[in-house]
Design a protein around this motif. Structure first.
Motif, short mmCIF file in Angstrom:
data_model
loop_
_atom_site.label_atom_id
_atom_site.label_comp_id
_atom_site.label_asym_id
_atom_site.label_seq_id
_atom_site.Cartn_x
_atom_site.Cartn_y
_atom_site.Cartn_z
N LEU A 70 10.95 87.99 -15.47
CA LEU A 70 11.01 88.46 -16.85
C LEU A 70 11.05 87.28 -17.83
CD1 LEU A 70 13.57 91.40 -16.57
CD2 LEU A 70 11.10 91.56 -16.77
N LEU A 71 11.81 86.26 -17.52
CA LEU A 71 11.90 85.09 -18.39
C LEU A 71 10.58 84.34 -18.46
CD1 LEU A 71 15.42 83.75 -17.38
CD2 LEU A 71 14.79 84.81 -19.55
N ARG A 72 9.93 84.15 -17.31
CA ARG A 72 8.63 83.48 -17.30
C ARG A 72 7.59 84.27 -18.08
NH1 ARG A 72 9.98 81.83 -11.87
NH2 ARG A 72 9.07 83.75 -11.10
N GLU A 73 7.61 85.58 -17.94
CA GLU A 73 6.66 86.44 -18.65
C GLU A 73 6.90 86.38 -20.15
OE1 GLU A 73 3.52 89.34 -19.00
OE2 GLU A 73 4.08 87.83 -17.54
N SER A 74 8.15 86.39 -20.59
CA SER A 74 8.43 86.32 -22.02
C SER A 74 8.01 84.96 -22.57
CB SER A 74 9.89 86.61 -22.31
OG SER A 74 10.72 85.65 -21.73
N PHE A 75 8.17 83.88 -21.80
CA PHE A 75 7.67 82.58 -22.25
C PHE A 75 6.15 82.60 -22.32
CE2 PHE A 75 5.81 78.47 -21.29
CZ PHE A 75 6.26 77.75 -22.39
N ARG A 76 5.51 83.13 -21.30
CA ARG A 76 4.05 83.13 -21.24
C ARG A 76 3.45 83.89 -22.43
NH1 ARG A 76 -0.16 86.13 -19.57
NH2 ARG A 76 1.09 87.96 -19.09
N PRO A 102 18.64 92.79 -17.19
CA PRO A 102 18.05 93.27 -18.44
C PRO A 102 16.70 93.95 -18.24
CG PRO A 102 17.55 90.99 -18.17
CD PRO A 102 18.36 91.39 -16.97
N GLU A 103 16.23 94.59 -19.30
CA GLU A 103 14.86 95.13 -19.37
C GLU A 103 13.99 94.09 -20.08
OE1 GLU A 103 13.73 97.96 -18.02
OE2 GLU A 103 15.72 98.23 -17.17
N TYR A 104 12.68 94.23 -19.92
CA TYR A 104 11.76 93.24 -20.49
C TYR A 104 11.84 93.17 -22.02
CZ TYR A 104 7.62 90.78 -21.94
OH TYR A 104 6.78 89.90 -22.55
N GLU A 105 11.91 94.31 -22.68
CA GLU A 105 11.94 94.33 -24.14
C GLU A 105 13.14 93.56 -24.68
OE1 GLU A 105 11.62 97.16 -22.30
OE2 GLU A 105 9.45 97.41 -22.60
N PHE A 106 14.28 93.72 -24.02
CA PHE A 106 15.49 93.01 -24.41
C PHE A 106 15.31 91.50 -24.24
CE2 PHE A 106 19.67 91.26 -23.20
CZ PHE A 106 20.36 91.51 -24.37
N GLU A 108 12.53 89.81 -24.18
CA GLU A 108 11.54 89.29 -25.11
C GLU A 108 12.11 89.11 -26.52
OE1 GLU A 108 6.84 89.81 -26.03
OE2 GLU A 108 7.99 91.63 -25.62
N THR A 109 12.90 90.06 -27.00
CA THR A 109 13.49 89.91 -28.33
C THR A 109 14.48 88.75 -28.36
OG1 THR A 109 15.18 91.57 -27.83
CG2 THR A 109 13.19 92.33 -28.95
N LYS A 110 15.28 88.60 -27.32
CA LYS A 110 16.23 87.49 -27.25
C LYS A 110 15.50 86.16 -27.13
CE LYS A 110 20.05 89.66 -27.68
NZ LYS A 110 21.00 89.39 -28.75
N PHE A 111 14.38 86.14 -26.41
CA PHE A 111 13.61 84.91 -26.27
C PHE A 111 13.04 84.49 -27.62
CE2 PHE A 111 9.83 82.41 -25.35
CZ PHE A 111 10.38 81.43 -24.55
N LYS A 112 12.57 85.44 -28.41
CA LYS A 112 12.05 85.10 -29.74
C LYS A 112 13.14 84.52 -30.63
CE LYS A 112 8.19 88.32 -29.77
NZ LYS A 112 7.61 89.52 -30.38
N LYS A 113 14.34 85.08 -30.55
CA LYS A 113 15.48 84.53 -31.31
C LYS A 113 15.80 83.12 -30.82
CE LYS A 113 17.81 88.80 -32.53
NZ LYS A 113 19.04 89.60 -32.38
N LEU A 114 15.73 82.92 -29.51
CA LEU A 114 16.01 81.62 -28.92
C LEU A 114 15.00 80.58 -29.38
CD1 LEU A 114 17.85 80.19 -26.79
CD2 LEU A 114 16.04 80.68 -25.16
N VAL A 115 13.73 80.95 -29.44
CA VAL A 115 12.70 80.03 -29.90
C VAL A 115 12.93 79.66 -31.36
CG1 VAL A 115 10.23 79.82 -30.40
CG2 VAL A 115 10.98 80.70 -28.20
N GLY A 116 13.32 80.64 -32.17
CA GLY A 116 13.64 80.36 -33.56
C GLY A 116 14.78 79.37 -33.69
N ALA A 117 15.82 79.55 -32.91
CA ALA A 117 16.95 78.62 -32.93
C ALA A 117 16.54 77.24 -32.44
CB ALA A 117 18.10 79.17 -32.07
N PHE A 118 15.67 77.19 -31.42
CA PHE A 118 15.19 75.92 -30.88
C PHE A 118 14.39 75.16 -31.94
CE2 PHE A 118 11.38 73.95 -28.89
CZ PHE A 118 11.99 72.84 -28.37
N LEU A 119 13.47 75.85 -32.61
CA LEU A 119 12.65 75.20 -33.62
C LEU A 119 13.49 74.72 -34.81
CD1 LEU A 119 9.52 77.52 -33.54
CD2 LEU A 119 9.78 75.24 -32.54
#
Length: 123
Positions: A70-76, A102-106, A108-119
């Protein structure tokens, strides 16, 4: 942008992974944490990304592997956010620190927040 995750983007090598944990900085969007360090090599283009799920939280390999997928897919699917957000090259290690599957949708939303914090942290 190409939505693949080729071998050239995989984080490999014990020394680089150890350096991520020792000298890397981190950002968190619970239940995902990302460790990062800049890459100084001129021959390295793009990002080196690794995924980890601790055995302490998920005893069965089936559950750990599912979360890693799930984590690799959300990054991809969302790597364009990372590539378009910065011109530097980084080594990233994404760690799932939650206790429930977790489920994939969860993810993916957390990954987008993480990318925002990273940037935000990088700029």
């Amino acid at each position: 942008m190409d939505q693949s995750f080729p071998n050239t983007e995989h984080l490999k090598g014990k020394t680089l992974i150890n350096e991520l944990f020792l000298n890397g900085k981190s950002v968190t969007a619970y239940p995902i944490r990302m460790y990062y360090i800049p890459l100084n090599d001129n021959d390295v283009k793009g990002f080196k990304v690794g995924v980890s799920v601790p055995k302490r939280n998920f005893k069965l390999a089936v559950h750990r592997n599912r979360i890693k997928r799930l984590l690799r897919e959300s990054f991809r699917k969302n790597k364009y956010l990372v590539y378009n957000g910065t011109t530097q090259h980084f080594a990233l290690l994404i760690v799932y620190i939650g206790k429930e599957t977790p489920e994939y949708e969860f993810v993916e939303t957390k990954f987008k927040k993480l990318v925002g914090a990273f940037l935000k942290a990088v700029s």
